[in-house]
Design a protein around this motif. Structure first.
Motif, mmCIF file in Angstrom:
data_model
loop_
_atom_site.group_PDB
_atom_site.id
_atom_site.type_symbol
_atom_site.label_atom_id
_atom_site.label_comp_id
_atom_site.label_asym_id
_atom_site.label_seq_id
_atom_site.Cartn_x
_atom_site.Cartn_y
_atom_site.Cartn_z
ATOM 1 N N LEU A 36 30.883 40.090 46.983
ATOM 2 C CA LEU A 36 31.336 40.812 46.718
ATOM 3 C C LEU A 36 31.228 41.066 44.594
ATOM 4 O O LEU A 36 30.332 40.768 44.512
ATOM 5 C CB LEU A 36 32.967 39.826 46.208
ATOM 6 C CG LEU A 36 33.431 39.434 46.695
ATOM 7 C CD1 LEU A 36 34.279 38.105 46.532
ATOM 8 C CD2 LEU A 36 34.421 40.075 47.937
ATOM 9 N N ASP A 37 31.936 42.453 44.471
ATOM 10 C CA ASP A 37 31.083 42.796 43.126
ATOM 11 C C ASP A 37 32.300 42.560 42.177
ATOM 12 O O ASP A 37 32.808 41.816 42.893
ATOM 13 C CB ASP A 37 31.812 44.439 42.926
ATOM 14 C CG ASP A 37 33.057 44.465 43.183
ATOM 15 O OD1 ASP A 37 33.619 43.959 43.008
ATOM 16 O OD2 ASP A 37 33.281 46.138 43.543
ATOM 17 N N ARG A 38 31.633 42.508 41.073
ATOM 18 C CA ARG A 38 32.354 41.845 39.773
ATOM 19 C C ARG A 38 33.872 41.314 40.119
ATOM 20 O O ARG A 38 34.953 40.929 39.826
ATOM 21 C CB ARG A 38 31.129 42.478 38.769
ATOM 22 C CG ARG A 38 32.244 41.950 37.253
ATOM 23 C CD ARG A 38 32.573 40.114 37.266
ATOM 24 N NE ARG A 38 32.117 39.457 36.793
ATOM 25 C CZ ARG A 38 32.544 39.203 35.351
ATOM 26 N NH1 ARG A 38 31.189 39.571 34.718
ATOM 27 N NH2 ARG A 38 33.407 38.266 33.827
ATOM 28 N N ALA A 39 34.547 43.002 39.831
ATOM 29 C CA ALA A 39 35.617 42.950 40.413
ATOM 30 C C ALA A 39 36.407 42.241 40.931
ATOM 31 O O ALA A 39 38.117 41.222 40.908
ATOM 32 C CB ALA A 39 36.473 44.838 40.119
ATOM 33 N N GLN A 40 35.649 42.509 42.430
ATOM 34 C CA GLN A 40 36.909 41.813 43.214
ATOM 35 C C GLN A 40 36.492 40.238 43.482
ATOM 36 O O GLN A 40 37.695 39.811 43.008
ATOM 37 C CB GLN A 40 35.740 42.205 45.038
ATOM 38 C CG GLN A 40 35.522 43.347 45.101
ATOM 39 C CD GLN A 40 35.138 43.939 45.879
ATOM 40 O OE1 GLN A 40 33.606 43.505 46.223
ATOM 41 N NE2 GLN A 40 36.159 44.394 46.978
ATOM 42 N N SER A 41 35.329 38.974 42.829
ATOM 43 C CA SER A 41 35.331 37.960 42.441
ATOM 44 C C SER A 41 36.279 37.312 41.410
ATOM 45 O O SER A 41 36.834 36.477 41.477
ATOM 46 C CB SER A 41 33.077 37.827 41.692
ATOM 47 O OG SER A 41 33.433 36.614 41.610
ATOM 48 N N ASP A 42 36.511 38.772 40.348
ATOM 49 C CA ASP A 42 37.010 38.224 38.882
ATOM 50 C C ASP A 42 38.078 37.952 39.481
ATOM 51 O O ASP A 42 39.593 37.470 38.921
ATOM 52 C CB ASP A 42 36.885 39.054 38.282
ATOM 53 C CG ASP A 42 36.302 38.748 37.118
ATOM 54 O OD1 ASP A 42 35.149 38.166 37.158
ATOM 55 O OD2 ASP A 42 36.141 39.505 35.925
ATOM 56 N N ALA A 43 39.255 38.837 40.142
ATOM 57 C CA ALA A 43 40.407 38.984 41.184
ATOM 58 C C ALA A 43 40.794 37.665 42.185
ATOM 59 O O ALA A 43 41.241 37.347 42.206
ATOM 60 C CB ALA A 43 40.357 40.461 42.089
ATOM 61 N N LEU A 44 39.588 37.700 42.488
ATOM 62 C CA LEU A 44 39.584 36.302 43.975
ATOM 63 C C LEU A 44 39.796 35.079 42.927
ATOM 64 O O LEU A 44 40.703 34.383 43.505
ATOM 65 C CB LEU A 44 38.401 36.118 44.549
ATOM 66 C CG LEU A 44 38.057 35.338 45.735
ATOM 67 C CD1 LEU A 44 39.184 35.420 46.670
ATOM 68 C CD2 LEU A 44 36.711 35.104 46.060
ATOM 69 N N ALA A 45 39.171 34.747 41.976
ATOM 70 C CA ALA A 45 38.984 33.610 41.028
ATOM 71 C C ALA A 45 40.295 33.874 40.044
ATOM 72 O O ALA A 45 41.332 32.369 39.976
ATOM 73 C CB ALA A 45 38.034 33.415 40.048
ATOM 74 N N ALA A 46 41.168 35.264 40.273
ATOM 75 C CA ALA A 46 42.742 35.161 39.089
ATOM 76 C C ALA A 46 43.387 34.408 40.542
ATOM 77 O O ALA A 46 44.651 33.935 40.194
ATOM 78 C CB ALA A 46 42.715 36.180 38.765
ATOM 79 N N ARG A 47 43.539 34.942 41.615
ATOM 80 C CA ARG A 47 44.479 34.557 42.250
ATOM 81 C C ARG A 47 44.484 32.989 42.829
ATOM 82 O O ARG A 47 45.861 32.835 42.929
ATOM 83 C CB ARG A 47 44.179 35.554 44.077
ATOM 84 C CG ARG A 47 45.632 35.544 44.936
ATOM 85 C CD ARG A 47 44.715 36.189 46.085
ATOM 86 N NE ARG A 47 44.427 35.586 47.304
ATOM 87 C CZ ARG A 47 42.536 37.101 47.729
ATOM 88 N NH1 ARG A 47 42.474 38.130 46.858
ATOM 89 N NH2 ARG A 47 42.405 36.426 47.872
ATOM 90 N N TRP A 48 43.466 32.466 42.621
ATOM 91 C CA TRP A 48 43.087 31.168 43.217
ATOM 92 C C TRP A 48 43.549 30.594 42.329
ATOM 93 O O TRP A 48 44.090 29.412 41.779
ATOM 94 C CB TRP A 48 41.893 31.234 43.938
ATOM 95 C CG TRP A 48 40.917 31.216 44.657
ATOM 96 C CD1 TRP A 48 41.897 31.453 45.562
ATOM 97 C CD2 TRP A 48 39.783 31.131 44.980
ATOM 98 N NE1 TRP A 48 41.439 32.133 46.867
ATOM 99 C CE2 TRP A 48 39.550 32.107 46.138
ATOM 100 C CE3 TRP A 48 38.698 31.123 44.773
ATOM 101 C CZ2 TRP A 48 38.627 31.672 47.403
ATOM 102 C CZ3 TRP A 48 37.397 30.720 44.915
ATOM 103 C CH2 TRP A 48 37.594 31.816 46.771
#
Length: 177
Positions: A36-48
């Protein structure tokens, strides 16, 4: 939630850079469709974190009790994909490679299982991974989970090398022994 060596907690802004590094690591993401790139990773953490905010539980950030270093993620999740065994709650983990081989995944996952069975009153918790992911399967067995039927992950194309997954299950009755 605390274990002997770990803290399972809500996500913090300072978790995002090491989580992004973990998600960009090709070895950590070897059994996932892609790093995952940074934006995808941040979005995943936000969703969790949103799931934790809404339900009071979910896929928590994990840090060392001694010093607070970010280790990765462990927790419970109701998958959005529809599987042959849905509806379900899964226990899952993803740790930074430098923290592999220390028993952290098993330790934190046991705490998540205890929460799921003892606090939430779940009847069963599952875990699944791509067939080649032998390290995660070993954790599942250490947790007392038993292998169920293999299945094709519905989010992956028919010719994707990671499409075939293994399912492990743990019933509350077996957990309580």
């Amino acid at each position: 939630m605390h274990t002997e060596r770990l803290i399972l907690r809500p996500w913090r802004d300072e978790d995002l850079p090491p989580f992004a590094a973990l998600n960009a690591d090709p070895e950590v993401m070897r059994h996932f469709p892609a790093p995952l790139d940074r934006a995808q990773s941040d979005a995943l953490a936000a969703r969790w974190q949103q799931g934790i905010d809404e339900r009071g539980w979910g896929l928590w950030a994990v840090a060392l009790r001694d010093g607070g270093e970010f280790v990765g993620m462990v927790g419970l999740n109701p998958p959005v994909a529809v599987f042959p065994f849905s509806p379900c709650v899964e226990v899952g983990w993803r740790l930074a490679q430098r923290h592999w081989g220390r028993g952290y995944a098993s330790e934190a996952a046991r705490a998540a299982l205890a929460f799921g069975f003892d606090t939430l009153g779940l009847d069963e918790i599952v875990s699944f991974t791509a067939v080649p992911n032998l390290r995660s399967q070993a954790v599942m067995r250490r947790l007392g989970m038993t292998r169920g039927d293999d299945f094709d992950h519905p989010a992956l194309a028919a010719d994707h090398p990671l499409r075939r997954h293994v399912l492990y299950r743990l019933a509350a009755q077996a957990w309580r022994g």
